[in-house]
Motif scaffolding. Structure first.
Motif, PDB file in Angstrom:
ATOM      1  N   GLU A 109       3.857  -8.665  -1.820  1.00 52.87           N
ATOM      2  CA  GLU A 109       5.102  -7.923  -2.047  1.00 52.87           C
ATOM      3  C   GLU A 109       4.841  -6.417  -1.935  1.00 52.87           C
ATOM      4  N   LEU A 110       3.804  -5.964  -2.598  1.00 52.61           N
ATOM      5  CA  LEU A 110       3.477  -4.543  -2.558  1.00 52.61           C
ATOM      6  C   LEU A 110       3.049  -4.099  -1.159  1.00 52.61           C
ATOM      7  N   GLU A 111       2.263  -4.935  -0.488  1.00 50.29           N
ATOM      8  CA  GLU A 111       1.841  -4.605   0.875  1.00 50.29           C
ATOM      9  C   GLU A 111       3.052  -4.478   1.799  1.00 50.29           C
ATOM     10  N   ARG A 112       4.013  -5.391   1.653  1.00 49.73           N
ATOM     11  CA  ARG A 112       5.208  -5.370   2.492  1.00 49.73           C
ATOM     12  C   ARG A 112       6.054  -4.128   2.204  1.00 49.73           C
ATOM     13  N   MET A 113       6.157  -3.748   0.939  1.00 47.40           N
ATOM     14  CA  MET A 113       6.915  -2.539   0.589  1.00 47.40           C
ATOM     15  C   MET A 113       6.304  -1.304   1.238  1.00 47.40           C
ATOM     16  N   LEU A 114       4.996  -1.292   1.352  1.00 48.43           N
ATOM     17  CA  LEU A 114       4.312  -0.118   1.888  1.00 48.43           C
ATOM     18  C   LEU A 114       4.245  -0.093   3.413  1.00 48.43           C
ATOM     19  N   GLU A 115       4.595  -1.178   4.072  1.00 44.98           N
ATOM     20  CA  GLU A 115       4.552  -1.222   5.535  1.00 44.98           C
ATOM     21  C   GLU A 115       5.549  -0.252   6.166  1.00 44.98           C
ATOM     22  N   ALA A 116       6.702  -0.109   5.573  1.00 49.83           N
ATOM     23  CA  ALA A 116       7.742   0.780   6.119  1.00 49.83           C
ATOM     24  C   ALA A 116       7.439   2.212   5.696  1.00 49.83           C
ATOM     25  N   HIS A 117       6.991   3.005   6.643  1.00 51.03           N
ATOM     26  CA  HIS A 117       6.657   4.399   6.348  1.00 51.03           C
ATOM     27  C   HIS A 117       7.936   5.234   6.435  1.00 51.03           C
ATOM     28  N   CYS A 118       8.125   6.078   5.442  1.00 53.61           N
ATOM     29  CA  CYS A 118       9.318   6.915   5.451  1.00 53.61           C
ATOM     30  C   CYS A 118       8.949   8.314   4.980  1.00 53.61           C
ATOM     31  N   GLN A 119       9.848   9.237   5.226  1.00 54.86           N
ATOM     32  CA  GLN A 119       9.587  10.627   4.877  1.00 54.86           C
ATOM     33  C   GLN A 119      10.375  11.089   3.654  1.00 54.86           C
ATOM     34  N   THR A 120      11.485  10.425   3.337  1.00 59.49           N
ATOM     35  CA  THR A 120      12.329  10.895   2.244  1.00 59.49           C
ATOM     36  C   THR A 120      12.643   9.748   1.282  1.00 59.49           C
ATOM     37  N   ILE A 121      12.932  10.089   0.055  1.00 57.09           N
ATOM     38  CA  ILE A 121      13.294   9.104  -0.962  1.00 57.09           C
ATOM     39  C   ILE A 121      14.545   8.339  -0.553  1.00 57.09           C
ATOM     40  N   GLY A 122      15.458   8.992   0.134  1.00 61.26           N
ATOM     41  CA  GLY A 122      16.687   8.338   0.574  1.00 61.26           C
ATOM     42  C   GLY A 122      16.447   7.161   1.494  1.00 61.26           C
ATOM     43  N   HIS A 123      15.283   7.126   2.144  1.00 61.84           N
ATOM     44  CA  HIS A 123      14.938   6.022   3.044  1.00 61.84           C
ATOM     45  C   HIS A 123      13.643   5.319   2.603  1.00 61.84           C
ATOM     46  N   CYS A 124      13.298   5.480   1.351  1.00 64.91           N
ATOM     47  CA  CYS A 124      12.023   4.957   0.833  1.00 64.91           C
ATOM     48  C   CYS A 124      12.134   3.468   0.524  1.00 64.91           C
ATOM     49  N   ARG A 125      11.330   2.671   1.192  1.00 56.18           N
ATOM     50  CA  ARG A 125      11.343   1.215   1.022  1.00 56.18           C
ATOM     51  C   ARG A 125      10.917   0.818  -0.392  1.00 56.18           C
ATOM     52  N   VAL A 126       9.965   1.520  -0.965  1.00 61.18           N
ATOM     53  CA  VAL A 126       9.499   1.209  -2.320  1.00 61.18           C
ATOM     54  C   VAL A 126      10.658   1.339  -3.309  1.00 61.18           C
ATOM     55  N   ILE A 127      11.364   2.460  -3.257  1.00 59.24           N
ATOM     56  CA  ILE A 127      12.493   2.691  -4.155  1.00 59.24           C
ATOM     57  C   ILE A 127      13.591   1.661  -3.897  1.00 59.24           C
ATOM     58  N   GLU A 128      13.867   1.382  -2.647  1.00 58.68           N
ATOM     59  CA  GLU A 128      14.915   0.425  -2.278  1.00 58.68           C
ATOM     60  C   GLU A 128      14.630  -0.967  -2.849  1.00 58.68           C
ATOM     61  N   VAL A 129      13.411  -1.450  -2.676  1.00 58.65           N
ATOM     62  CA  VAL A 129      13.056  -2.788  -3.140  1.00 58.65           C
ATOM     63  C   VAL A 129      13.091  -2.852  -4.670  1.00 58.65           C
ATOM     64  N   LEU A 130      12.523  -1.846  -5.321  1.00 57.48           N
ATOM     65  CA  LEU A 130      12.487  -1.864  -6.777  1.00 57.48           C
ATOM     66  C   LEU A 130      13.877  -1.721  -7.398  1.00 57.48           C
ATOM     67  N   ALA A 131      14.781  -1.045  -6.706  1.00 58.79           N
ATOM     68  CA  ALA A 131      16.139  -0.853  -7.218  1.00 58.79           C
ATOM     69  C   ALA A 131      17.010  -2.089  -7.037  1.00 58.79           C
ATOM     70  N   ASP A 132      16.594  -3.036  -6.208  1.00 64.34           N
ATOM     71  CA  ASP A 132      17.382  -4.247  -5.947  1.00 64.34           C
ATOM     72  C   ASP A 132      17.203  -5.230  -7.103  1.00 64.34           C
ATOM     73  N   SER A 133      18.124  -5.216  -8.055  1.00 57.91           N
ATOM     74  CA  SER A 133      18.005  -6.069  -9.232  1.00 57.91           C
ATOM     75  C   SER A 133      18.181  -7.547  -8.909  1.00 57.91           C
ATOM     76  N   SER A 134      18.706  -7.872  -7.737  1.00 58.86           N
ATOM     77  CA  SER A 134      18.850  -9.288  -7.358  1.00 58.86           C
ATOM     78  C   SER A 134      17.527  -9.876  -6.881  1.00 58.86           C
ATOM     79  N   HIS A 135      16.577  -9.028  -6.554  1.00 62.44           N
ATOM     80  CA  HIS A 135      15.266  -9.441  -6.028  1.00 62.44           C
ATOM     81  C   HIS A 135      15.396 -10.166  -4.694  1.00 62.44           C
TER      82      HIS A 135
END
Length: 156
Positions: A109-135
């Motif tokens: 799960e963590l490896e997959r979150m880190l695969e998408a490289h982004c430059q800003t929090i607005g497009h940050c995969r880590v933040i997006e995945v963790l914010a999804d309360s439905s999982h």
């Protein structure tokens, strides 16, 4: 080794923080030590051994309650049966095995979150995945389904 140890000496010998030693005294894992005429705590070899036992048990992840039970069993004498101590250790093994399984499922799960490289929090995969309360974005459907991580418990 001197038979009279200060709390600082005891802390250095066992690798246990002075505040933690005082806490263990407060909760009854360590008996109150004798005191000098200047009201300084004085510890002996028995307290050092007991604290080393507690430290080792904590390092192995045993809860304070389990340690209290193990200490009680140890004080029962060398001829007392070992079944209760074995049962406590089996419970801890089951908890560790479960935690290892959860950690292994988290790795991809963590490896997959880190695969998408982004430059800003607005497009940050880590933040997006963790914010999804439905999982819904998780590979493992059991994430967030009432399995609490016990790593924060008894963090002394």
């Amino acid at each position: 080794m001197s038979s009279a140890l200060s709390i600082g000496d005891l802390a250095r010998m066992t690798g246990v923080n002075v505040r933690t030693i005082r806490y263990y005294e407060t909760v009854g894992l360590l008996p109150e030590p004798s005191r000098t005429t200047g009201n300084q705590r004085v510890y002996g070899e028995a307290q050092r051994r007991r604290l080393a036992f507690i430290r080792h048990a904590r390092d192995m992840g045993f809860s304070m309650e389990a340690i209290r039970d193990l200490l009680r069993l140890a004080e029962a004498g060398p001829d007392a049966p070992c079944a209760d101590a074995d049962a406590i250790a089996r419970q801890q093994l089951a908890a560790v095995t479960s935690r290892i399984a959860r950690l292994r499922s988290l790795q991809p799960e963590l490896e997959r979150m880190l695969e998408a490289h982004c430059q800003t929090i607005g497009h940050c995969r880590v933040i997006e995945v963790l914010a999804d309360s439905s999982h819904a974005q998780c590979l493992d459907p059991t994430h967030g389904r009432g399995q609490e991580d016990e790593s924060h418990i008894d963090s002394l």
